[in-house]
Scaffold this active site. Structure first.
Site, mmCIF file in Angstrom:
data_model
loop_
_atom_site.group_PDB
_atom_site.id
_atom_site.type_symbol
_atom_site.label_atom_id
_atom_site.label_comp_id
_atom_site.label_asym_id
_atom_site.label_seq_id
_atom_site.Cartn_x
_atom_site.Cartn_y
_atom_site.Cartn_z
ATOM 1 N N GLY A 213 0.797 -1.224 0.000
ATOM 2 C CA GLY A 213 0.000 0.000 0.000
ATOM 3 C C GLY A 213 0.829 1.272 0.000
ATOM 4 N N GLY B 285 1.462 -5.669 6.734
ATOM 5 C CA GLY B 285 2.659 -4.942 7.144
ATOM 6 C C GLY B 285 2.397 -3.684 7.926
ATOM 7 C CE LYS C 146 37.147 8.316 19.294
ATOM 8 N NZ LYS C 146 38.218 7.633 18.496
ATOM 9 C CG HIS D 130 35.014 18.288 37.090
ATOM 10 N ND1 HIS D 130 34.549 18.112 38.361
ATOM 11 C CD2 HIS D 130 36.343 18.525 37.223
ATOM 12 C CE1 HIS D 130 35.538 18.251 39.232
ATOM 13 N NE2 HIS D 130 36.626 18.512 38.561
ATOM 14 C CB ALA E 190 38.681 20.088 35.881
ATOM 15 C CG ASN F 106 41.767 11.287 19.750
ATOM 16 O OD1 ASN F 106 41.554 12.483 19.740
ATOM 17 N ND2 ASN F 106 40.820 10.396 19.503
ATOM 18 C CB SER G 24 43.312 21.119 36.442
ATOM 19 O OG SER G 24 42.697 20.529 37.566
ATOM 20 C CB ALA H 58 47.764 22.274 37.057
ATOM 21 N NE ARG I 94 53.417 24.764 35.316
ATOM 22 C CZ ARG I 94 52.834 24.368 36.426
ATOM 23 N NH1 ARG I 94 51.658 23.765 36.371
ATOM 24 N NH2 ARG I 94 53.406 24.560 37.598
#
EC number: 2.7.7.23
Length: 454
Positions: free
Chosen positions: A11, A100, A348, A360, A377, A383, A402, A420, A437
């Site tokens: 249909g 169906g 991921k 966080h 944090a 990646n 952090s 950090a 750093r």
């Protein structure tokens, strides 16, 4: 007796107002036709024949499977004509005809229907309706035996008072079907070949016409427009919610849960409002799922907690682990026992070992973390170089400060610490402290710039 099933799915579905063939519109995330096929398969037939017409190529493409034989109905000339297209392929003792766009039909109902079919008896599925307008009426004699089905447009005023209607679902002795279909006429108000005319032919040939009714009338509710689709969606979801509650799940609001797949649940599970479960989801005992969560193709081990507004896909949470609120776990994400992923953390293809934490504002992609690691944090794993993905590997008891950028490929040894604000580009040996750093400089008596007067 051998069984073959014919599913009518040709249909157009004009009232759906859609380019998508009607039978491909979803109920609980699965095409309506898919629900019917799944139910049909449980009967273990010799073959399932799907009669297609409008959007035939798309239906065949979406639903293709080795056990399905797709039969084209080039012109839609009625249900009898549709079944006739499958005749060259039918040889079973019993033929069951399904639709169906009637997606909620249940196995038990069809088994009861088929149990009544013999070489000299066919069986049809009927239902009683308060308002049978538009449906074919079941006409019985004084002894209650089925004599015929009269379509609404062809019914007399007296016949239109009948509340028992034809659902269209029919089981017949296979060796009789070809003869009956060959005798069909389109001399009716619609100018179509009605499958329902087979009933009067069977009575005329001396066969008994048995009938059965579903336990729930919604099983045989068809879909012709978006409103009916929505009705069936909510009914289906209510049934799934009731099933979960019978298995020991607490639903804070059963009307605000959507189940769109195969769900396995343990006992003493609690699910808050506006939760969507999709695909294959395993939920073990004592799991807690907060409001507004989407969980797809994931495993939640005993005692895991998903906090509000989190999204999981292809993830696994270990015993006693927790994620959220506002966590996103993408495919390949695994939390070990008692691991923690907090708010605005995205994983991921990343594994966090037992007791590890990312509290966080972090992204961990293509990463392997040992046990009892702490991710500060604002940490991200870098990646991707624009062409390839690389992995970041952390040993046990690693402390990441952090606002770190961990540039893959990278290894950080057991017990290592990063300061950090670091950008870590080289391997960090075990128990080392890594600074990545610039050294801070303070300028004495520095004067801030002043606005230029215009």
């Amino acid at each position: 007796m051998s069984l073959e099933i014919v599913i009518l799915a040709a249909g157009q579905g004009t009232r759906m107002r859609s380019a998508l063939p009607k039978v491909l519109h979803p109920i609980a995330g699965k095409p309506m036709l898919g629900h019917v096929i799944d139910c049909a398969r449980q009967l273990q037939p010799e073959r399932i024949h799907v009669v297609i017409g409008h959007g035939a190529d798309l239906v065949r493409e979406r639903m293709a499977a080795d056990d399905l034989n797709f039969v084209l109905q080039a012109e839609q000339l009625g249900t009898g004509h549709a079944v006739a297209q499958a005749l060259p392929f039918l040889s079973a003792d019993q033929v069951l005809i399904l639709y169906g766009d009637v997606p909620l039909i249940q196995l038990d109902t069809l088994q009861r229907l088929l149990a009544q079919v013999t070489p000299d008896q066919l069986s049809l599925l009927t239902v009683d309706m308060l308002d049978p307008t538009g449906y074919g009426r079941i006409v019985r004699d004084d002894q209650g035996a089925v004599q015929a089905i009269v379509e609404h447009k062809d019914a007399t005023p007296a016949q239109r008072q009948i509340g028992e209607i034809n659902t269209g679902i029919l089981a017949v002795p296979g060796k009789r079907l070809a003869d009956w279909l060959g005798r069909l006429s389109n001399d009716n108000a619609q100018g179509e070949y009605y499958l329902t005319d087979v009933i009067a032919m069977a009575v005329g040939d001396g066969l008994v016409v048995a009938s059965a009714q579903p336990l729930d009338a919604m099983e045989v509710q068809g879909v012709n427009d978006r409103m009916q689709q929505a009705q069936l969606e909510r009914h289906y979801q209510r049934l799934r919610a009731e099933e979960l509650m019978r298995q020991g799940v607490t639903l804070l609001d059963p009307q605000r849960l959507d189940v769109r797949g195969e769900i396995s649940v343990g006992r003493d599970v609690l699910i808050d409002v506006n939760v969507v479960l999709e695909g294959r989801v395993v939920i073990e005992d004592d799991v807690r799922i907060g409001p507004n969560c989407v969980i797809r193709d994931s495993v939640l081990r005993r005692g895991a907690v998903i906090k509000a507004n989190s999204h999981l896909e292809g993830a696994e949470l270990g015993e006693g682990s927790d994620a959220g609120p506002f966590a996103r776990l993408r495919p390949g994400s695994v939390l070990g026992a008692r691991a923690h992923v907090g708010n605005f953390v995205e994983l991921k293809n990343a594994r966090l070992g037992e007791g590890s934490k990312a509290g966080h504002l972090s992204y961990l992609g293509d990463a392997e973390l040992g046990a009892n690691c702490n991710i500060g944090a604002g940490t991200i794993t870098c990646n991707y170089d624009g062409a390839n993905k690389f992995r970041t590997e952390l040993g046990d008891d690693v402390f990441i400060g952090s606002n770190n950028s961990l540039v893959a490929p990278l290894k950080i040894g057991d017990g290592a610490t990063t300061a950090a604000g670091s950008t870590i580009t080289h391997e960090v040996p075990a128990k080392n402290l890594a600074f990545g750093r610039a050294r801070q400089k303070n300028l004495e008596n520095w004067k801030r710039p002043e606005k230029i007067k215009k």
